[in-house]
Motif scaffolding. Sequence first.
Motif, mmCIF file in Angstrom:
data_model
loop_
_atom_site.group_PDB
_atom_site.id
_atom_site.type_symbol
_atom_site.label_atom_id
_atom_site.label_comp_id
_atom_site.label_asym_id
_atom_site.label_seq_id
_atom_site.Cartn_x
_atom_site.Cartn_y
_atom_site.Cartn_z
ATOM 1 N N UNK A 7 52.225 22.669 118.955
ATOM 2 C CA UNK A 7 51.245 23.377 118.145
ATOM 3 C C UNK A 7 49.826 22.996 118.565
ATOM 4 N N UNK B 278 46.736 25.363 120.135
ATOM 5 C CA UNK B 278 45.408 25.466 119.541
ATOM 6 C C UNK B 278 44.333 25.062 120.544
ATOM 7 N N UNK C 4 43.877 27.881 123.065
ATOM 8 C CA UNK C 4 43.199 29.039 122.477
ATOM 9 C C UNK C 4 41.727 28.749 122.215
ATOM 10 N N UNK C 5 41.400 27.492 121.950
ATOM 11 C CA UNK C 5 40.007 27.154 121.676
ATOM 12 C C UNK C 5 39.141 27.302 122.923
ATOM 13 N N UNK C 6 39.781 27.493 124.064
ATOM 14 C CA UNK C 6 39.003 27.618 125.297
ATOM 15 C C UNK C 6 38.692 29.082 125.604
ATOM 16 N N UNK C 7 38.868 29.942 124.617
ATOM 17 C CA UNK C 7 38.344 31.298 124.687
ATOM 18 C C UNK C 7 38.921 32.157 125.800
ATOM 19 N N UNK D 229 45.695 28.549 129.559
ATOM 20 C CA UNK D 229 47.028 28.849 129.039
ATOM 21 C C UNK D 229 47.947 27.652 129.206
ATOM 22 N N UNK E 83 53.115 28.854 122.757
ATOM 23 C CA UNK E 83 51.840 29.488 123.119
ATOM 24 C C UNK E 83 51.992 31.006 123.175
ATOM 25 N N UNK F 177 50.030 33.759 120.839
ATOM 26 C CA UNK F 177 49.144 34.806 121.382
ATOM 27 C C UNK F 177 49.600 36.165 120.864
#
Lengths: 335, 367
Positions: B330, B334, B337-340, B344, B355, B359
């Motif tokens: 988990x 996160x 995803x926080x890296x915009x 991946x 992941x 998404x």
Amino acid sequence: MQKDQRLLDLAAFLLKAAEPVSWREIQEQFPEDYGGKGEAAIRKFERDKADLLELGIPVRYAAGDEDLPAGYLIERDEFYLPDLKLPPEDLALLYLAGSAALASGTFPYARDLAHALNKLSFAARAPGASEAAALATRQLSAPEEGDPVDVGARVEELSRAVAHRKRVHVVYLGAERRHTTERDVDPYGLFQRGGAWFLAGFCHLRQAIRTFHLKRIVSLAMNPSAPRTPDFAPRKDFSLADFATREIWEYDVHGAVRCRIRLDPPVPAEVIASFGPRAKLAEDGGATFVEVDATNEEGLLRHVLALGDRAELLQPKGLREKARAVLAGLERGLA
Amino acid sequence: MTAAKRRKAEPAAPAVRASGAAPSRRASPKAASPKAASTKPAAKASARKAAAAAPRPDPRDRLRRVLFLVPYAVRHPGIPVKELARRCGCTERELLEDLDFLLEVGSPPFAPDDFLDLYVEGDRVYVALHQSFSRPPRFTESEAAALAAAAQALGGEGRERAVKALRESVPRDRRASFDELVGRIYAGAPPARDSVLGRLQRAIAERRAVRLAYHSASRDAETERVVRPYTLAQRFGHWYLYGHDSARGKALAFRLDRIRECTVSDERFDPPSESELARARLFSEAQGEPVQIRLGPLAAAWALARPGVRLVERAEKGGAVVELAGTSDEYATRYALSLGGDAEVIAPASARRHFVDAVRRTLARYG
């Protein structure tokens, strides 16, 4: 005489003296050090006094009255570390916080911190359990072997510059790590965020207050001239705490935009807390709606994406569209 | 060569000094010296010149060390050299050099009683109570400010009391400078509510068990735990309570910001032994495989400047593959995803699946 010996002898001498000691008497007792005539000897003595004060030993000059002669003295009450008279839980706080900071390998004034922790056992009647817990903290917080702690030296150098308000010249690596820039910075303070250390200061290249990631400072030189004379005064309106507690979406990138986020239940308290103290919260039908003013939309986008499918960007439209595009891009790459 | 200097050259002198030797030197400090006729201060000073040959580090470092060392050794008679060196944060060799240095410290008029009475016997240090250095000096402003900044970052109910007490233990002339320095370090926001932290501090100081309402990240649910709190510690920017979980029968780490409530019980416990603590780790040895994440150039530059991220390989145009050890699927999702969109999760399979699901589910919300 070696300086360290001279300083310690001088401290011992003044501590022992029953009354203030005249300059003439000091000269007689330290003939090789302060024996010379004129200004040079006095200047040397004044420098030693300043060094002693930096060690926590205040040498005072008393003007003298009918009872006491004029001269120099170290008042015992002003010299010895007093009992802090703190309850055990406050003492535990100092021990634990100090030990963890020290063990992390990167904390401003790390050497001072080590001395402070040592002295702490004298500043409390019964450190007992707290001291033992602090040892454990150090064990647990210490970086494992192979962890890079090179930032420690940078933090230490910069703490000196911050304390003495000396300008620094830095070679700084850009965010993409392709090129460097050189600039003079007035170091205002050091702050920690997400386990990394940053310098906040006035950047002479950009003529504005800027933040520098310590890991990207390639080289650093403190203005070597007049080490005891400050090079600058921090701007009056600057508050390090305010600066350091800005959320990522509050960085100064564009004008403020009102943004709205929907959080679906169950919403853990830490997720709500992650939007910071300035977020406005409302509940409606089990969902929580968060409103923030962003001056850096990109930062907010990342924050919301990291919360996964329990969070959804509602407004503004453009940012919501961008979130969709980022996720769609990732999804295409998944195949 | 003076008496003081010569003594060091005697075969028995270095490191281990007979207890009788120190008084004998001071009983007749000038007896063996050709300068016997000179004044005492001068004789003493010339001894120092002879000792000054080797370059030394910043003299203030040594002074700070010895100003702690003397009162500490007075308070702990016969402390082993090794232990004292550990307390002083120096090597045994440095400590012995400090002791040599201290042998020559006195105060005018440099009569025998004006010197420190110290000796090393069988690797143990003895220092007689010294009239001047019976306690260490006050905190310097940077010592107190560093401690205050650390305490403020941790938070807790008593932090204002503690900072105030620290301020008062700085020499009066330096308090303004203490105030300024405290404002120049910001070491992070408190990791837990004051009440929670205050109770934990008390429980640690009094060795009492606590009952916690704890949000378990792995189960995404609140659980109740009974814990013997050993200590608080910090890794990678997060604070943890480290203690013995009674139901699970072992020592575990609990993130402070996930403790919602804490009550101190009456149950007292014995402290863990030093050897138990020596084996202690905040995280059990990296649970499972490390998670691998592929990063684009921008994300790579950002991520590699943060703690806890290990580079696996560089990719073209500044991208990289990195590893996070001991994280949950988990958390890895996160993080990526926080890296915009510039990152991946690629391995292991379970983390990748997590992941991919995240998404797709999140994208569905924006449909």
